[in-house]
Design a protein around this motif. Structure first.
Motif, mmCIF file in Angstrom:
data_model
loop_
_atom_site.group_PDB
_atom_site.id
_atom_site.type_symbol
_atom_site.label_atom_id
_atom_site.label_comp_id
_atom_site.label_asym_id
_atom_site.label_seq_id
_atom_site.Cartn_x
_atom_site.Cartn_y
_atom_site.Cartn_z
ATOM 1 N N UNK A 126 10.995 -5.515 -15.619
ATOM 2 C CA UNK A 126 10.860 -4.683 -16.833
ATOM 3 C C UNK A 126 9.366 -4.481 -17.078
ATOM 4 N N UNK A 127 8.941 -3.215 -17.036
ATOM 5 C CA UNK A 127 7.525 -2.870 -17.209
ATOM 6 C C UNK A 127 7.309 -2.387 -18.643
ATOM 7 N N UNK A 128 6.331 -3.003 -19.349
ATOM 8 C CA UNK A 128 5.954 -2.591 -20.715
ATOM 9 C C UNK A 128 7.156 -2.606 -21.657
ATOM 10 N N UNK A 129 8.029 -3.618 -21.550
ATOM 11 C CA UNK A 129 9.214 -3.662 -22.402
ATOM 12 C C UNK A 129 9.566 -5.088 -22.779
ATOM 13 N N UNK A 130 10.785 -5.267 -23.270
ATOM 14 C CA UNK A 130 11.253 -6.581 -23.692
ATOM 15 C C UNK A 130 12.671 -6.779 -23.186
ATOM 16 N N UNK A 131 13.041 -8.090 -23.159
ATOM 17 C CA UNK A 131 14.382 -8.413 -22.658
ATOM 18 C C UNK A 131 14.762 -9.784 -23.186
ATOM 19 N N UNK A 132 16.078 -10.032 -23.202
ATOM 20 C CA UNK A 132 16.614 -11.316 -23.634
ATOM 21 C C UNK A 132 16.767 -12.214 -22.404
ATOM 22 N N UNK A 133 16.087 -13.353 -22.455
ATOM 23 C CA UNK A 133 16.076 -14.258 -21.295
ATOM 24 C C UNK A 133 16.742 -15.564 -21.707
ATOM 25 N N UNK A 134 17.724 -15.947 -20.911
ATOM 26 C CA UNK A 134 18.397 -17.214 -21.158
ATOM 27 C C UNK A 134 17.596 -18.318 -20.468
ATOM 28 N N UNK A 135 17.002 -19.167 -21.226
ATOM 29 C CA UNK A 135 16.145 -20.188 -20.572
ATOM 30 C C UNK A 135 16.938 -21.216 -19.783
ATOM 31 N N UNK A 136 18.219 -21.244 -19.921
ATOM 32 C CA UNK A 136 19.016 -22.234 -19.204
ATOM 33 C C UNK A 136 19.340 -21.753 -17.801
ATOM 34 N N UNK A 137 19.739 -20.496 -17.653
ATOM 35 C CA UNK A 137 20.184 -19.965 -16.364
ATOM 36 C C UNK A 137 19.198 -18.974 -15.760
ATOM 37 N N UNK A 138 18.164 -18.614 -16.491
ATOM 38 C CA UNK A 138 17.224 -17.597 -16.007
ATOM 39 C C UNK A 138 15.792 -18.130 -16.164
ATOM 40 N N UNK A 139 14.888 -17.472 -15.383
ATOM 41 C CA UNK A 139 13.471 -17.823 -15.436
ATOM 42 C C UNK A 139 12.670 -16.521 -15.429
ATOM 43 N N UNK A 140 11.585 -16.479 -16.190
ATOM 44 C CA UNK A 140 10.805 -15.240 -16.284
ATOM 45 C C UNK A 140 9.352 -15.504 -15.905
ATOM 46 N N UNK A 141 8.706 -14.466 -15.398
ATOM 47 C CA UNK A 141 7.279 -14.497 -15.069
ATOM 48 C C UNK A 141 6.627 -13.239 -15.642
ATOM 49 N N UNK A 142 5.396 -13.370 -16.086
ATOM 50 C CA UNK A 142 4.615 -12.233 -16.595
ATOM 51 C C UNK A 142 3.597 -11.872 -15.528
ATOM 52 N N UNK A 143 3.727 -10.665 -14.973
ATOM 53 C CA UNK A 143 2.823 -10.180 -13.941
ATOM 54 C C UNK A 143 1.837 -9.207 -14.588
ATOM 55 N N UNK A 144 0.520 -9.475 -14.382
ATOM 56 C CA UNK A 144 -0.513 -8.607 -14.962
ATOM 57 C C UNK A 144 -0.690 -7.354 -14.109
ATOM 58 N N UNK A 145 -0.761 -6.219 -14.729
ATOM 59 C CA UNK A 145 -0.959 -4.940 -14.031
ATOM 60 C C UNK A 145 -2.391 -4.429 -14.171
ATOM 61 N N UNK A 146 -3.309 -5.268 -14.629
ATOM 62 C CA UNK A 146 -4.680 -4.814 -14.873
ATOM 63 C C UNK A 146 -5.397 -4.556 -13.545
ATOM 64 N N UNK A 147 -6.466 -3.757 -13.616
ATOM 65 C CA UNK A 147 -7.274 -3.459 -12.422
ATOM 66 C C UNK A 147 -8.174 -4.640 -12.108
ATOM 67 N N UNK A 148 -8.390 -4.863 -10.819
ATOM 68 C CA UNK A 148 -9.241 -5.954 -10.347
ATOM 69 C C UNK A 148 -10.336 -5.373 -9.464
ATOM 70 N N UNK A 149 -11.570 -5.820 -9.699
ATOM 71 C CA UNK A 149 -12.695 -5.355 -8.891
ATOM 72 C C UNK A 149 -12.950 -6.378 -7.792
#
Length: 536
Positions: A76-99
């Motif tokens: 999910x890009x630029x949004x929100x979602x319901x995550x069940x911490x018992x059966x699911x796991x989430x990661x936040x991936x940064x989309x920023x530019x890197x030099x």
């Protein structure tokens, strides 16, 4: 009973409200821990939730088609979602530019070892496919993106530098950068990365080969520049010489005009200074003259003020004395009248007593009493008239004395106002006794005097008298030389003025009181009149 029911109802209601609040807080905490929101430059990757994605499949003949399949990862890009911490796991991936900066050593086509500096801008693509690829490779090691990109760029850069000469690399940097970006972009896309830009910052070598490539051109340009500079300097020198010649001509004309102008200015300044000095001298002369006139006016005003003060003082003193004597005369006359009336009343009382005692001698006693009363009244009237005449005479004498003093003071004031020397002479006469006392101290200090060769009859007395007269005359001559005052003439004028003033006072007193039995004598002699008053 009703009150107890109401309390019980309120208690249960309170318990229900507290329970509802606790449940709401628990729900909020659960929602906060379950709902995950990605920022504008982030993507939310949820493991344990399947998501259908469209995948492109390339056939052996080169044609491609897409088909739907399920992915075990939800992106999910630029949004929100319901995550069940018992059966699911989430990661936040940064989309920023890197030099990413790189410094690679590579060998060119003409076997020259070069150092190439470049900078690249890389980021994770916003497409879910790119995010899914990057999450599979860099979710737990975000810093590995810069290292992987650097390695890919250095490899592509060395391969492309080996196909180009140094001259081509220096002249076509844009083409060189585009080739590197095109070669490495596909490899980066397989990793979920996008190369936004790539620029070559610099190309150098350790042996000076790149610098020697431009040496002939630089030398030719330098020679051309030196020749041009020499020609320009020659033209500038010629122009400077011409300008100096023109400036010399103009300076000569300027110096001539300046000298003529300075000469005219000097003459005008000298004339102006001379006129200024003359005007200043005239102004100073006018100031001195005005100061002299002011001093003379101030002196005249001081003399007049002194004369007016003395005259006013004399008039005031005369009026006071006259008033005092008039009051005394009136008091004495009133006292005499009162005494006469008292004696008259006593006489009348005595007559009445005599009439009461001697009725038989009424006629004789009455005639005698009447005669005595008449005699007493006549005596009282005579004494009253005598005292009244005496008081009038004394008042006239006092008035005459005051008039004489006023006349003397007026004459003195007129003399002071008209002749300043007379006033000064009067001041000198006031200090003359002290001068004479100092003069006599010289003879008082002499113990014995021996006179030899005197042929006169008087002997030592004539010599000492002549000597004293000479010494006194020398004092008068010294005063006359120093101040211009003739002491001998002043003394003589004072004596004449004093005699004239005394005569005028006596004549005035005699004329004002001809019927008085005695002539009043002034208690205070009039002040001495100056010589000017005597002359008048």
């Amino acid at each position: 009973m009703q009150f107890t029911d109401a309390v019980g109802t309120l208690f249960f209601i309170g318990i229900g409200i507290v329970a509802a609040i606790v449940i709401a807080l628990v729900v909020l905490l659960l929602a906060r821990s379950w709902i995950k929101v990605a920022r504008a430059d982030e993507a939310l990757v949820i493991s344990g939730r399947k998501q259908k994605v469209q995948r492109a499949i390339i056939s052996a003949d080169g044609s491609s088609h897409s088909e739907m399949e399920e992915s075990p990862v939800t992106v999910i890009v630029n949004g929100k979602s319901l995550v069940n911490p018992i059966t699911q796991r989430h990661e936040i991936i940064s989309l920023r530019s890197r030099q990413v900066s790189l410094n690679a050593e590579a060998q060119s086509l003409d076997s020259v070892t070069l150092n190439v500096d470049g900078v690249a801008i890389v980021k994770i693509g916003s497409d879910p496919l790119y995010v899914r690829r990057a999450a599979e490779r860099f979710a737990s090691q975000d810093s590995a993106i810069e290292q992987f990109t650097t390695e890919q760029l250095e490899g592509a850069l060395r391969g492309i530098v080996a196909t180009l000469s140094v001259v081509e690399l220096m002249r076509e940097r844009k083409k060189f950068s585009d080739q590197i970006a095109a070669e490495v972009s596909q490899e980066l896309a397989e990793q979920g990365l996008i190369l936004d830009s790539f620029q070559i910052k610099g190309i150098t070598d350790a042996v000076g080969y790149i610098q020697s490539l431009g040496a002939p051109e630089i030398q030719a340009k330098r020679q051309s520049a030196e020749i041009s500079q020499t020609n320009a300097d020659r033209a500038i020198n010629q122009k400077n010489i011409a300008n100096k010649e023109a400036n010399l001509i103009e300076q000569t004309a300027l110096d001539t005009n300046t000298a003529n102008s300075d000469s005219g200015i000097g003459r005008a300044r000298a004339e102006a200074e001379q006129a200024e000095h003359l005007a200043r001298a005239q102004a100073e002369q006018a100031v001195l003259q005005q100061q002299a006139e002011n001093k003379q006016a101030q002196l005249d005003a001081d003399i007049k003020r002194v004369a007016d003060a003395q005259r006013y003082e004399a008039e005031t003193r005369a009026q006071a004395e006259l008033y005092t004597r008039e009051r005394a005369a009136e008091a004495a006359a009133i006292e005499q009248v009162k005494q006469a009336e008292a004696r008259t009343r006593i006489a009348e009382q005595q007559a009445q007593a005599d009439r009461a005692k001697a009725d038989g001698e009424a006629a004789a006693t009455q005639a005698k009493a009447a005669g005595e009363a008449h005699a007493l009244r006549a005596l009282a009237e005579a004494e009253s008239d005598a005292r009244r005449l005496r008081a009038n005479a004394e008042a006239d004498a006092i008035r005459a004395e005051g008039d004489a003093k006023a006349a003397a003071l007026e004459a003195e004031a007129k003399a002071i106002a008209s002749n300043q020397d007379a006033f000064l002479s009067q001041q000198v006469l006031q200090v003359l006794p002290s001068i004479m006392a100092e003069f006599a101290k010289g003879y008082a200090a002499i113990g014995n005097v021996s006179i030899i060769g005197s042929s006169g009859e008087d002997g030592a007395s004539s010599v000492i008298g002549a000597d004293s007269a000479k010494a006194l005359r020398s004092v008068f001559d010294s005063v006359h030389s120093a101040t211009g005052l003739d002491l001998a003439g002043i003394i003589q004028g004072q004596a004449v003025g004093r005699g004239f003033g005394t005569g005028v006072a006596e004549a005035t007193a005699t004329a004002s009181a001809p019927s008085t039995p005695r002539t009043p004598t002034p208690t205070t002699p009039p002040p001495p009149a100056p010589p000017a008053a005597a002359a008048e």
